[in-house]
Write a protein that holds these residues in place. Structure first.
Motif, PDB file in Angstrom:
ATOM      1  N   TYR B  81       0.834  -1.214   0.000  1.00  0.00           N
ATOM      2  CA  TYR B  81       0.000   0.000   0.000  1.00  0.00           C
ATOM      3  C   TYR B  81       0.860   1.250   0.000  1.00  0.00           C
ATOM      4  CZ  TYR B  81      -4.021  -2.950   1.028  1.00  0.00           C
ATOM      5  OH  TYR B  81      -5.004  -3.896   0.958  1.00  0.00           O
ATOM      6  N   VAL B  85       0.677   4.240  -2.771  1.00  0.00           N
ATOM      7  CA  VAL B  85       0.486   5.654  -2.416  1.00  0.00           C
ATOM      8  C   VAL B  85       1.648   6.496  -2.940  1.00  0.00           C
ATOM      9  CG1 VAL B  85       0.432   7.268  -0.492  1.00  0.00           C
ATOM     10  CG2 VAL B  85      -0.979   5.221  -0.430  1.00  0.00           C
ATOM     11  N   ASN B  86       2.885   5.987  -2.781  1.00  0.00           N
ATOM     12  CA  ASN B  86       4.033   6.760  -3.239  1.00  0.00           C
ATOM     13  C   ASN B  86       4.045   6.907  -4.753  1.00  0.00           C
ATOM     14  OD1 ASN B  86       4.777   7.054  -0.653  1.00  0.00           O
ATOM     15  ND2 ASN B  86       6.578   5.729  -0.731  1.00  0.00           N
ATOM     16  N   GLU B 337       8.728   3.698  -4.409  1.00  0.00           N
ATOM     17  CA  GLU B 337       7.370   3.538  -4.900  1.00  0.00           C
ATOM     18  C   GLU B 337       7.127   2.056  -5.190  1.00  0.00           C
ATOM     19  OE1 GLU B 337       8.967   2.339  -7.669  1.00  0.00           O
ATOM     20  OE2 GLU B 337       7.249   3.006  -8.871  1.00  0.00           O
TER      21      GLU B 337
END
Lengths: 365, 387
Positions: B81, B85-86, B337
């Motif tokens: 997750y 998000v990144n 990421e």
């Protein structure tokens, strides 16, 4: 009889001298324009001197210099000079470099000869023949065998590797791309379904994930005895990727052909193969040539990604050369040099594609 | 009997069926072989299969983490997750700044000022023809080598710090005050939309135009600012502790290099899209607008731009998708990421290549699907309606 002496010609009014008019129209036509001119001049003043200072005025052009004697104010071009071989050939053995040179030499010879026989009726045969035979010769020269010493692919690198990856990607993806484009246009539901899924899947994910798949997942699909070379895995990944993009480009060409062409071919009693090879594809490919070149340009840019799965293309050589203790901290020079080489190649390719676009454009202007 | 069979074979429909059956059989055979080999290989190498690994402890730290709770003791799923998000954060940052740079460059290319036009052209030709990965690595190495160390950070008002590790910003502390400010922003926005709608309606009915810019400034900008100062939102400032900054929001230098390169690279494509959009508008449209007596700024806004955007926006949305996909190149500099975290670190620890690469691809596929959905909706809306 009255004599009218010729009047002396006057110099054009100040406002019509070419350079002045040009300046006025292009740089000082309105208050906003004048302000923009000053903004532009300020930007140039801000950016140009540091760049020129680093690359030229403060740079050290002494090609025999080493990292210490070079200084840090400007670029140290000796770094490029002493690593030039690595940038071009990677880790290819010194005494075998002639093989790489021969390989590049043959390409040049083929292209020159091809442009000489532009009018010949055998030109198509020549081009197709070169595309079929040259890869075999190139592989033999680079890899070795049959009397030549074998050079394993982990020794390949630099510009040579970049060219190899791009060339294989281009040549291998082209026929596959045609197949998938035809498949996507096909009326056979299952074939169409498979083609659509493949094309959309590949286009929906980044190249790097496909390279990861080719390098870590693909070997799992084959029996343990089969040894997969790292380069081969990258080539498979690149080809799978490029196929989807080429397919979409060619599909664009297929869709641009008037329906009448298909119907006329059917009415003439041509079989599916005859219709496709003789009527449809020649027209579709011709329309899509500029976009195909565009897609090759994109592929050439993308070949740099192979460094992430551990191949030493030209970009990765920068890292390799600067991790050598005698050239620590010269990444900037390396990146600038590689950027310039790739830029020249890509810029000429994109100019060429622009030229093709105007040549093939039959639209009335 | 034989001729009948032959004629059957030459029947196009039957041929099509035969061909497809053959295709399916061949694909199924290879798929079966691949699956079989895969099972064997997995067994031999002692790799687990299935998604059980998602609930294992991740065991590694993550550099950039914005909203989510994460520590090395978290599970791989939580790391996944954080990765998503990144990815989204760097993509959104990139899209935002690429749009602004692209808009400026695109307009500059159309400028009547020679110098501005040339600068824009040079910018486009340079940055478009250099591979994005090279640009990322280049700016990363420049930032690492030229930005100061933590002790000598560039300091803006003792609250923002920039050094070779990253950018440190003050952080808003979540609490009633922050929610009140957010609420005032939402109320202002809704209020403005209401006023704008009413003034548009009035314009349609009576032709009287009201200037809504003051309303915009007051409601959308001023109201939240006033709320911010009246409620007094708590801030957490970054501070130098030992060798590095603690507290506040911290954007790593990797994030910086990645977002910066993605923006300036994608901006070249956006600029070109804008230029070709404006150039695609027929010259007659401009002349007709002038003949109607519209002044040139009105002609641009009411006649040229609406038609230009119809052409320019689809390729721009495509570039947003490309930017999002290119953000996966973070793996080269180590911005944490999705690809770096998942196909990099987690893959190295767990070794379940198939599941991990598939999950990664699935995320990007979803993003692609969403973006092409948006594109389709846009195209449908923008279609010129036939008479």
């Amino acid at each position: 009889m009255a004599i009218y002496p010729l009047k002396e010609t006057k110099s054009p009014p100040q406002s019509q001298i070419k350079a002045v008019v040009w300046l006025k129209e292009n740089l000082f036509s309105s208050a906003l324009n004048i302000a923009l001119t000053f903004v532009a001049l300020y930007l140039i003043y801000l950016l140009l001197p540091p760049i020129l200072n680093w690359t030229i005025f403060n740079a050290n052009f002494d090609l025999a210099a080493d990292n210490q004697s070079c200084g840090r104010e400007g670029a140290c071009w000796a770094f490029i000079n002493s690593n030039l071989k690595m940038f071009i050939y990677g880790f290819y053995p010194q005494e075998e470099l002639w093989r790489v040179n021969t390989m590049f030499g043959i390409i040049v010879a083929l292209v020159v000869f091809g442009s000489l026989i532009k009018e010949s009726q055998y030109r198509a045969h020549y081009i197709i023949g070169s595309f079929l035979i040259y890869p075999v010769i190139a592989f033999f020269l680079l890899h070795g065998g049959l009397g030549l010493e074998v050079v394993e692919t982990d020794k390949w690198g630099g510009l040579t590797l970049t060219v190899v990856v791009a060339a294989v990607g281009i040549v291998a993806s082209f026929p596959l791309g045609i197949l998938f484009a035809l498949g996507r246009q096909s009326e056979m539901r299952i074939v169409k379904f498979i083609s659509v899924i493949y094309i959309e899947f590949v286009r929906g994910v980044p190249l790097i994930t496909i390279l990861f798949m080719a390098s870590v997942v693909l070997p799992l699909f084959f029996s343990a005895g089969m040894d997969f070379d790292k380069l081969l895995r990258a080539l498979i990944g690149i080809t799978l990727f490029q196929t989807a993009y080429i397919a979409e480009v060619i599909r664009g060409g297929l869709q641009a052909i008037p329906k009448g062409q298909y119907e006329a071919a059917d009415a003439s009693g041509l079989s599916f193969m005859q219709k496709t090879v003789l009527i449809i594809l020649p027209q579709a490919l011709k329309i899509s040539i500029p976009n195909i070149v565009g897609s090759f340009i994109a592929l050439f840019k993308d070949t740099t990604l192979v460094l992430i799965i551990g191949l030493f293309d030209m970009l990765a050589i920068v890292g390799a050369a600067t991790s050598n203790s005698s050239w620590l901290g010269r990444e900037a020079e390396g990146y600038v040099f590689v950027a310039m080489v790739i830029w020249v190649i890509l810029y000429s390719m994109s100019r060429y594609s622009k030229k093709l676009e105007t040549r093939f454009s039959t639209e009335h202007k | 009997m034989f001729t009948k069979l032959k004629s059957l074979l030459y029947n196009n429909e039957i041929r099509a069926i035969l061909f497809q059956v053959l295709a399916v059989v061949v694909i199924a055979y290879f798929a079966y072989q691949a699956f079989d080999n895969m099972m064997l290989n997995i067994e031999q190498r002692g790799i687990r299969s299935g998604f059980g690994f998602l609930s294992d402890e991740a065991g590694f730290a993550v550099n950039d983490n914005f909203f989510l709770e994460y520590s090395p003791a978290s599970t791989n799923l939580q790391a996944f997750y954080v990765g998503i998000v990144n990815t989204l954060i760097v993509a959104i940052t990139g899209i935002f700044s690429a749009s602004i740079i692209g808009l400026i460059i695109g307009i500059s290319r159309l400028s009547s000022n020679y110098l501005i036009r040339k600068i824009a052209t040079v910018y486009i030709e340079i940055f478009r023809n250099i591979p994005i990965l090279l640009q990322i690595l280049f700016w990363y190495s420049i930032a690492l080598n030229t930005f100061p160390s933590a002790r000598n950070s560039i300091n803006f008002f003792d609250s923002i710090f920039l050094n070779s590790r990253g950018l440190y910003l003050p952080k808003l502390i979540a609490g009633t005050e922050l929610y009140l400010v957010l609420a005032s922003f939402v109320i202002g926005l809704v209020g403005y939309i209401f006023i704008k709608k009413r003034s548009d309606k009035k314009h349609d009915e009576t032709g009287v135009k009201t200037n809504t810019i003051p309303h915009f400034l007051a409601l959308v900008l001023l109201l939240p600012i006033v709320a911010y100062f009246t409620f007094g939102v708590q801030l957490e400032y970054p501070a130098l502790k030992g060798f590095n900054f603690r507290g506040g929001v911290d954007l790593s230098i990797e994030f910086f290099a990645l977002a910066f390169s993605l923006s300036i690279y994608t901006a070249t494509y956006i600029a070109e899209a804008i230029r070709s959009g404006v150039e695609s508008v027929d010259k007659g449209q401009k002349e007709a607008a002038a003949a109607l007596g519209l002044k040139s700024s009105w002609a641009m806004r009411l006649v040229i731009l609406p038609q230009a955007l119809r052409v320019a926006i689809p390729p721009i949305i495509n570039q947003y998708l490309n930017l999002t996909k290119n953000s996966s190149l973070a793996a080269a500099v180590g911005y944490t990421e999705l690809v770096t975290i998942f196909s990099g670190t987690v893959l190295n620890v767990v070794g379940q290549a198939i599941e991990i690469v598939m999950l990664t691809m699935l995320v990007y596929l979803t993003i692609s699907l969403v973006i092409s959905l948006v594109l389709n909706i846009f195209n449908k809306k923008m279609q010129i309606k036939g008479r």
